[in-house]
Design a protein around this motif. Sequence first.
Motif, short mmCIF file in Angstrom:
data_model
loop_
_atom_site.label_atom_id
_atom_site.label_comp_id
_atom_site.label_asym_id
_atom_site.label_seq_id
_atom_site.Cartn_x
_atom_site.Cartn_y
_atom_site.Cartn_z
N LEU A 55 13.65 12.05 -10.98
CA LEU A 55 13.56 10.36 -11.00
C LEU A 55 13.41 9.69 -9.72
O LEU A 55 13.99 10.27 -8.65
N VAL A 56 12.36 8.62 -9.85
CA VAL A 56 12.19 8.05 -8.63
C VAL A 56 12.37 6.69 -9.00
O VAL A 56 11.86 5.96 -10.10
N ILE A 57 12.96 5.92 -8.14
CA ILE A 57 13.34 4.35 -8.23
C ILE A 57 12.78 3.40 -7.21
O ILE A 57 13.06 3.78 -6.16
N GLY A 58 11.96 2.71 -7.71
CA GLY A 58 11.05 1.39 -6.79
C GLY A 58 12.02 0.27 -7.19
O GLY A 58 12.22 -0.28 -8.06
N HIS A 59 12.85 0.07 -5.74
CA HIS A 59 13.98 -1.04 -5.94
C HIS A 59 13.30 -2.37 -6.11
O HIS A 59 13.34 -2.89 -4.70
N GLY A 60 12.67 -2.86 -7.00
CA GLY A 60 12.36 -4.08 -7.21
C GLY A 60 11.34 -4.35 -8.05
O GLY A 60 10.39 -3.64 -8.28
N PHE A 61 11.35 -5.75 -8.37
CA PHE A 61 10.12 -6.22 -9.40
C PHE A 61 8.89 -5.81 -9.02
O PHE A 61 7.95 -5.58 -9.65
N GLU A 62 8.61 -5.79 -7.68
CA GLU A 62 7.09 -5.80 -7.06
C GLU A 62 6.68 -4.36 -7.37
O GLU A 62 5.39 -4.07 -7.22
N ALA A 115 0.67 -1.09 0.05
CA ALA A 115 0.01 -0.09 0.18
C ALA A 115 0.76 1.32 0.08
O ALA A 115 0.47 2.32 -0.52
N GLU A 116 1.82 1.06 0.47
CA GLU A 116 2.87 2.26 0.43
C GLU A 116 3.57 2.59 -0.76
O GLU A 116 4.05 3.81 -0.86
N PHE A 117 3.69 1.67 -1.60
CA PHE A 117 4.31 1.92 -2.98
C PHE A 117 3.74 3.06 -3.69
O PHE A 117 4.33 4.04 -3.91
N ASP A 118 2.21 3.27 -3.88
CA ASP A 118 1.52 4.00 -4.57
C ASP A 118 1.80 5.36 -3.92
O ASP A 118 1.94 6.61 -4.40
N GLN A 175 6.51 -2.82 -10.00
CA GLN A 175 6.10 -2.29 -11.36
C GLN A 175 4.53 -1.80 -11.56
O GLN A 175 4.39 -0.85 -12.24
N ASP A 176 4.12 -2.60 -10.72
CA ASP A 176 2.43 -2.04 -10.96
C ASP A 176 2.17 -0.74 -10.50
O ASP A 176 1.22 -0.06 -10.83
N ALA A 177 2.66 -0.27 -9.39
CA ALA A 177 2.62 0.73 -8.60
C ALA A 177 3.14 2.04 -9.35
O ALA A 177 2.56 2.95 -9.64
N ALA A 178 4.24 1.83 -10.20
CA ALA A 178 4.98 2.82 -11.42
C ALA A 178 3.86 2.98 -12.21
O ALA A 178 3.67 4.06 -12.79
N GLN A 179 3.36 1.92 -12.81
CA GLN A 179 2.01 2.05 -13.91
C GLN A 179 1.01 3.03 -13.65
O GLN A 179 0.71 3.75 -14.19
N ARG A 180 0.51 2.56 -12.38
CA ARG A 180 -0.61 3.38 -11.89
C ARG A 180 -0.17 4.78 -11.53
O ARG A 180 -1.06 5.78 -11.78
N VAL A 181 0.81 5.12 -11.12
CA VAL A 181 1.31 6.53 -10.45
C VAL A 181 1.79 7.51 -11.66
O VAL A 181 1.81 8.52 -11.76
N GLY A 182 2.73 6.75 -12.43
CA GLY A 182 3.61 7.68 -13.68
C GLY A 182 2.70 8.45 -14.20
O GLY A 182 3.01 9.61 -14.56
#
Length: 283
Positions: free
Chosen positions: A45-52, A29-32, A54-61
């Motif tokens: 630039l924001v880096i989410g460190h991990g495969f997990e 829940a904290e990813f988004d 990717q979905d949050a990046a697609q939602r927020v980007g």
Amino acid sequence: WNSSAYQGLLRIRDSLGAEISHIQTRTPAEFDENFRQYGAKGFSLVIGHGFEFQDAAQRVGPEYPKTVYATTGGSGVGPNIVPMSFAFDEPSYLAGIAAATVSKSGVLGTIGGTELPPVRASFFAFAAGAKSVNARATVLSAYIGNWEDAGAGKEQALAQIARGADVIFQNADAAGLGVFQAVREAKGVWVIGANADQNALAPDVTLGSVVIDLPHAFLLLAREVRDGVFTPRVHLFDTATDVVRWTPNPAVTAIPAATTVRIDSIRVRIATGEFRVPAPATP
């Protein structure tokens, strides 16, 4: 894994004079929430460190088009969304060759944190490398279920040692420390480090490390963003870029010279594209 990423953040700061920030997330829940926080503050630039991530990046980007969102893993690309893909399987294959060469039992082990696709692919490649040396080799596989429980990591390692494993390739982050502890207490068993160069962690029993040079990869991406030449694509970091590599432990002499020559030869063939490391079937 996390420490290497933080070193990458520091390298961006020191090399580019960038303002940096770091948040440790505990739940999905904290990813988004944290992606939005950085976008709202205008970070480049924001880096989410991990495969997990990717979905949050697609939602927020799409909500913050001026911020580039990168994830270390994944495959989804957007105008300001980029996955960083690390060919961790390539040096893992080389590690498998080294492991099978020194193994006396013909039984090898792999222990991961959770069964993420990049981890599964690296273990598959490790097994393929081992079987290229010893077609009868047995490769055990186990996942701890998290990346923090060193006690569980030690239990999994002891279980594999009891089944005859004398080389264990771990990719379990902090939980992997338990694997190192189990190997230290055993006799005639080797461990292989992952992500960072862990050869100095237990130099007497560490055969080598499968390394990702995250600081270098992070800096390459950050330079693109700073210089305004960023293009949305899967950023592949492989043997040819020297971001991923097999690093044998210089403190041990267990790997025969002939094997070292063979590994170096295959590494060159991988870098040039002449040799492709076997991959698991897509689920």
